[in-house]
Design a protein around this motif. Sequence first.
Motif, PDB file in Angstrom:
ATOM      1  N   ALA A  34       0.828  -1.202   0.000  1.00 17.41           N
ATOM      2  CA  ALA A  34       0.000   0.000   0.000  1.00 17.41           C
ATOM      3  C   ALA A  34       0.867   1.258   0.000  1.00 17.41           C
ATOM      4  CB  ALA A  34      -0.930  -0.008   1.203  1.00 17.41           C
ATOM      5  N   SER A  35       1.907   1.273   0.811  1.00 18.08           N
ATOM      6  CA  SER A  35       2.800   2.430   0.874  1.00 18.08           C
ATOM      7  C   SER A  35       3.501   2.645  -0.455  1.00 18.08           C
ATOM      8  CB  SER A  35       3.833   2.244   1.990  1.00 18.08           C
ATOM      9  OG  SER A  35       3.216   2.207   3.256  1.00 18.08           O
ATOM     10  N   GLU A  36       3.954   1.565  -1.060  1.00 18.24           N
ATOM     11  CA  GLU A  36       4.626   1.665  -2.357  1.00 18.24           C
ATOM     12  C   GLU A  36       3.666   2.180  -3.427  1.00 18.24           C
ATOM     13  OE1 GLU A  36       7.498   1.479  -5.358  1.00 18.24           O
ATOM     14  OE2 GLU A  36       7.721   1.386  -3.177  1.00 18.24           O
ATOM     15  N   THR A  37       2.452   1.653  -3.433  1.00 18.69           N
ATOM     16  CA  THR A  37       1.464   2.068  -4.427  1.00 18.69           C
ATOM     17  C   THR A  37       1.172   3.559  -4.332  1.00 18.69           C
ATOM     18  OG1 THR A  37       0.454  -0.129  -4.459  1.00 18.69           O
ATOM     19  CG2 THR A  37      -0.914   1.697  -5.213  1.00 18.69           C
ATOM     20  N   ALA A  38       1.200   4.096  -3.120  1.00 21.71           N
ATOM     21  CA  ALA A  38       0.897   5.516  -2.890  1.00 21.71           C
ATOM     22  C   ALA A  38       2.109   6.421  -3.069  1.00 21.71           C
ATOM     23  CB  ALA A  38       0.329   5.700  -1.492  1.00 21.71           C
ATOM     24  N   SER A  39       3.277   5.857  -3.347  1.00 26.04           N
ATOM     25  CA  SER A  39       4.497   6.653  -3.460  1.00 26.04           C
ATOM     26  C   SER A  39       4.526   7.421  -4.782  1.00 26.04           C
ATOM     27  CB  SER A  39       5.730   5.754  -3.335  1.00 26.04           C
ATOM     28  OG  SER A  39       5.819   4.867  -4.442  1.00 26.04           O
ATOM     29  N   ALA A  40       5.474   8.348  -4.881  1.00 25.87           N
ATOM     30  CA  ALA A  40       5.539   9.219  -6.058  1.00 25.87           C
ATOM     31  C   ALA A  40       5.896   8.463  -7.331  1.00 25.87           C
ATOM     32  CB  ALA A  40       6.561  10.329  -5.804  1.00 25.87           C
ATOM     33  N   ASP A  41       6.712   7.427  -7.214  1.00 24.91           N
ATOM     34  CA  ASP A  41       7.148   6.662  -8.390  1.00 24.91           C
ATOM     35  C   ASP A  41       7.020   5.174  -8.084  1.00 24.91           C
ATOM     36  OD1 ASP A  41       8.235   5.990 -10.843  1.00 24.91           O
ATOM     37  OD2 ASP A  41      10.310   6.150 -10.130  1.00 24.91           O
ATOM     38  N   PRO A  42       5.797   4.646  -8.018  1.00 27.51           N
ATOM     39  CA  PRO A  42       5.593   3.275  -7.562  1.00 27.51           C
ATOM     40  C   PRO A  42       6.103   2.233  -8.552  1.00 27.51           C
ATOM     41  CG  PRO A  42       3.529   4.198  -8.350  1.00 27.51           C
ATOM     42  CD  PRO A  42       4.524   5.323  -8.335  1.00 27.51           C
ATOM     43  N   LEU A  43       6.697   1.201  -7.987  1.00 28.94           N
ATOM     44  CA  LEU A  43       7.177   0.080  -8.798  1.00 28.94           C
ATOM     45  C   LEU A  43       6.046  -0.891  -9.091  1.00 28.94           C
ATOM     46  CD1 LEU A  43       9.796  -1.154 -10.016  1.00 28.94           C
ATOM     47  CD2 LEU A  43      10.114  -2.347  -7.835  1.00 28.94           C
ATOM     48  N   ILE A  44       5.033  -0.913  -8.244  1.00 30.36           N
ATOM     49  CA  ILE A  44       3.898  -1.812  -8.378  1.00 30.36           C
ATOM     50  C   ILE A  44       2.607  -1.010  -8.201  1.00 30.36           C
ATOM     51  CG2 ILE A  44       5.173  -3.821  -7.506  1.00 30.36           C
ATOM     52  CD1 ILE A  44       3.651  -3.335  -4.808  1.00 30.36           C
ATOM     53  N   ASN A  45       1.504  -1.652  -8.525  1.00 31.61           N
ATOM     54  CA  ASN A  45       0.203  -1.026  -8.295  1.00 31.61           C
ATOM     55  C   ASN A  45      -0.733  -2.054  -7.669  1.00 31.61           C
ATOM     56  OD1 ASN A  45      -2.004   0.754  -8.345  1.00 31.61           O
ATOM     57  ND2 ASN A  45      -2.653  -0.016 -10.345  1.00 31.61           N
ATOM     58  N   ASP A  46      -0.968  -1.891  -6.380  1.00 26.56           N
ATOM     59  CA  ASP A  46      -1.911  -2.757  -5.674  1.00 26.56           C
ATOM     60  C   ASP A  46      -3.003  -1.869  -5.076  1.00 26.56           C
ATOM     61  OD1 ASP A  46      -3.360  -4.457  -4.080  1.00 26.56           O
ATOM     62  OD2 ASP A  46      -1.625  -5.519  -3.294  1.00 26.56           O
ATOM     63  N   PRO A  47      -4.085  -1.654  -5.807  1.00 33.64           N
ATOM     64  CA  PRO A  47      -5.126  -0.742  -5.330  1.00 33.64           C
ATOM     65  C   PRO A  47      -5.938  -1.280  -4.165  1.00 33.64           C
ATOM     66  CG  PRO A  47      -5.828  -1.818  -7.351  1.00 33.64           C
ATOM     67  CD  PRO A  47      -4.393  -2.209  -7.131  1.00 33.64           C
ATOM     68  N   TYR A  48      -5.746  -2.560  -3.808  1.00 31.98           N
ATOM     69  CA  TYR A  48      -6.556  -3.171  -2.759  1.00 31.98           C
ATOM     70  C   TYR A  48      -5.792  -3.361  -1.452  1.00 31.98           C
ATOM     71  CZ  TYR A  48      -8.932  -4.105  -7.114  1.00 31.98           C
ATOM     72  OH  TYR A  48      -9.508  -3.956  -8.354  1.00 31.98           O
ATOM     73  N   ALA A  49      -4.494  -3.128  -1.466  1.00 32.51           N
ATOM     74  CA  ALA A  49      -3.682  -3.380  -0.278  1.00 32.51           C
ATOM     75  C   ALA A  49      -4.117  -2.515   0.900  1.00 32.51           C
ATOM     76  CB  ALA A  49      -2.208  -3.152  -0.598  1.00 32.51           C
ATOM     77  N   LYS A  50      -4.311  -1.223   0.667  1.00 32.08           N
ATOM     78  CA  LYS A  50      -4.696  -0.319   1.754  1.00 32.08           C
ATOM     79  C   LYS A  50      -6.034  -0.731   2.343  1.00 32.08           C
ATOM     80  CE  LYS A  50      -5.300   4.577   2.879  1.00 32.08           C
ATOM     81  NZ  LYS A  50      -5.202   5.970   2.351  1.00 32.08           N
ATOM     82  N   LEU A  51      -6.955  -1.114   1.502  1.00 30.79           N
ATOM     83  CA  LEU A  51      -8.276  -1.555   1.948  1.00 30.79           C
ATOM     84  C   LEU A  51      -8.163  -2.769   2.865  1.00 30.79           C
ATOM     85  CD1 LEU A  51     -11.350  -1.004   1.403  1.00 30.79           C
ATOM     86  CD2 LEU A  51     -11.179  -2.726  -0.410  1.00 30.79           C
ATOM     87  N   VAL A  88      15.992   1.634   7.507  1.00 30.92           N
ATOM     88  CA  VAL A  88      15.666   0.204   7.445  1.00 30.92           C
ATOM     89  C   VAL A  88      14.229   0.009   6.978  1.00 30.92           C
ATOM     90  CG1 VAL A  88      15.310  -1.872   8.834  1.00 30.92           C
ATOM     91  CG2 VAL A  88      17.364  -0.491   9.175  1.00 30.92           C
ATOM     92  N   TYR A  89      13.327   0.857   7.473  1.00 31.69           N
ATOM     93  CA  TYR A  89      11.938   0.774   7.023  1.00 31.69           C
ATOM     94  C   TYR A  89      11.851   0.989   5.512  1.00 31.69           C
ATOM     95  CZ  TYR A  89       7.281   2.352   5.815  1.00 31.69           C
ATOM     96  OH  TYR A  89       6.080   2.503   5.182  1.00 31.69           O
ATOM     97  N   HIS A  90      12.538   2.007   5.007  1.00 32.30           N
ATOM     98  CA  HIS A  90      12.522   2.256   3.568  1.00 32.30           C
ATOM     99  C   HIS A  90      13.105   1.073   2.799  1.00 32.30           C
ATOM    100  CE1 HIS A  90      11.027   6.327   3.471  1.00 32.30           C
ATOM    101  NE2 HIS A  90      11.895   6.718   4.387  1.00 32.30           N
ATOM    102  N   HIS A  91      14.171   0.507   3.342  1.00 30.47           N
ATOM    103  CA  HIS A  91      14.796  -0.633   2.667  1.00 30.47           C
ATOM    104  C   HIS A  91      13.838  -1.822   2.597  1.00 30.47           C
ATOM    105  CE1 HIS A  91      17.403  -4.134   2.061  1.00 30.47           C
ATOM    106  NE2 HIS A  91      18.211  -3.304   1.455  1.00 30.47           N
ATOM    107  N   MET A  92      13.163  -2.113   3.691  1.00 29.22           N
ATOM    108  CA  MET A  92      12.270  -3.259   3.707  1.00 29.22           C
ATOM    109  C   MET A  92      11.031  -3.015   2.846  1.00 29.22           C
ATOM    110  SD  MET A  92      14.155  -5.254   5.212  1.00 29.22           S
ATOM    111  CE  MET A  92      13.034  -6.646   4.995  1.00 29.22           C
ATOM    112  N   ARG A  93      10.546  -1.775   2.799  1.00 29.25           N
ATOM    113  CA  ARG A  93       9.441  -1.481   1.897  1.00 29.25           C
ATOM    114  C   ARG A  93       9.882  -1.669   0.454  1.00 29.25           C
ATOM    115  NH1 ARG A  93       6.818   4.380   0.826  1.00 29.25           N
ATOM    116  NH2 ARG A  93       8.410   4.358  -0.802  1.00 29.25           N
ATOM    117  N   ASN A  94      11.085  -1.215   0.145  1.00 35.08           N
ATOM    118  CA  ASN A  94      11.618  -1.414  -1.201  1.00 35.08           C
ATOM    119  C   ASN A  94      11.741  -2.887  -1.530  1.00 35.08           C
ATOM    120  OD1 ASN A  94      11.792   1.329  -1.495  1.00 35.08           O
ATOM    121  ND2 ASN A  94      14.026   1.438  -1.469  1.00 35.08           N
ATOM    122  N   TYR A  95      12.188  -3.670  -0.542  1.00 33.05           N
ATOM    123  CA  TYR A  95      12.303  -5.110  -0.776  1.00 33.05           C
ATOM    124  C   TYR A  95      10.948  -5.713  -1.135  1.00 33.05           C
ATOM    125  CZ  TYR A  95      12.716 -10.081   0.054  1.00 33.05           C
ATOM    126  OH  TYR A  95      12.658 -11.435  -0.099  1.00 33.05           O
TER     127      TYR A  95
END
Length: 312
Positions: free
Chosen positions: A29-46, A78-85
């Motif tokens: 969800a965080s990645e999807t909402a980022s400025a330059d997302p690598l993925i698109n998961d519109p249901y994760a936040k829900l 570390v949080y950013h790294h794990m989100r990127n992972y």
Amino acid sequence: MSALRTHDDTWDIATSVGSTAVMVAAARASETASADPLINDPYAKLLVAGAGTGIWEMLLDDTLVDKVEALDAEVAAVYHHMRNYQAVRTHFFDAFFVDAVAAGIRQVVILASGLDSRAYRLDWPAGTTVYEIDQPKVLAYKEQTLTANDVTPAAERRAVAIDLRQDWPAALTAAGFDPAAPTAWLAEGLLMYLPAEGQDRLFDQITALSAPGSRIAAETAGNHRSDERRQQMSERFKKIAETIGLEQTIDIQDLIYQDEDRAPVRAWLDEHGWQAASQPSTAEMRRLNRWVDVSVTDDADAFSEFVTAVRS
């Protein structure tokens, strides 16, 4: 071995291994909402918002990372790294399925599917059936949440509510699975929660159900970090959580089987009728410009590999 696991433990989406699915969905969800997302998961936040795990729902708060960074810049990194992972991992296995269906495969099995939303968000060709296997309460939560929000699958989706330590091949077949048809299998975020013998048994079962031309993708368990490093980071995370009012209900490391006898996935597959290849997750993160240099990343052996294979 794992500190909290037993051979017959069970969970819902807010407890034990189930709660890790919420953590992963929060990262998507965080990645999807980022400025330059690598993925698109519109249901994760829900799916995260109603899970009831507390700490992972708070990761949806855009100001949380700013608060963490003010307290401990390295922990924020570390949080950013794990989100990127998590974003890179999702991207890799999304591409695996795209390639599999392009090759004509129309039968998909997602093992320990958790809050995986690929059955809903990927562009599946007509005639594709996606089987999701997981604990009954986990599958029920996802289905109820998405149905209540008028979200429908993009393929024929069949839920198989069973623990992978039980006779899941029989349950899968009863749900309509055809062992004679080539299958695309996914074991993502799973193997680290199995002991070594459980991992071997799982791959034996998959192999027995896989017609020639079947494909599999798996995230390896990786090697656990030193107890000293783990304790240091755990104490730092705990201090921050207490300062900003986050309730830590579980240490994920306590759920993982740190088994030195675990077979290397690529080698096992090559020896059992598959043609396998592997990509270190660290290399994939660098390829996609998602690497973050922090102290936990200097232990390359602690990171997983992404393995893919084709059944001969």
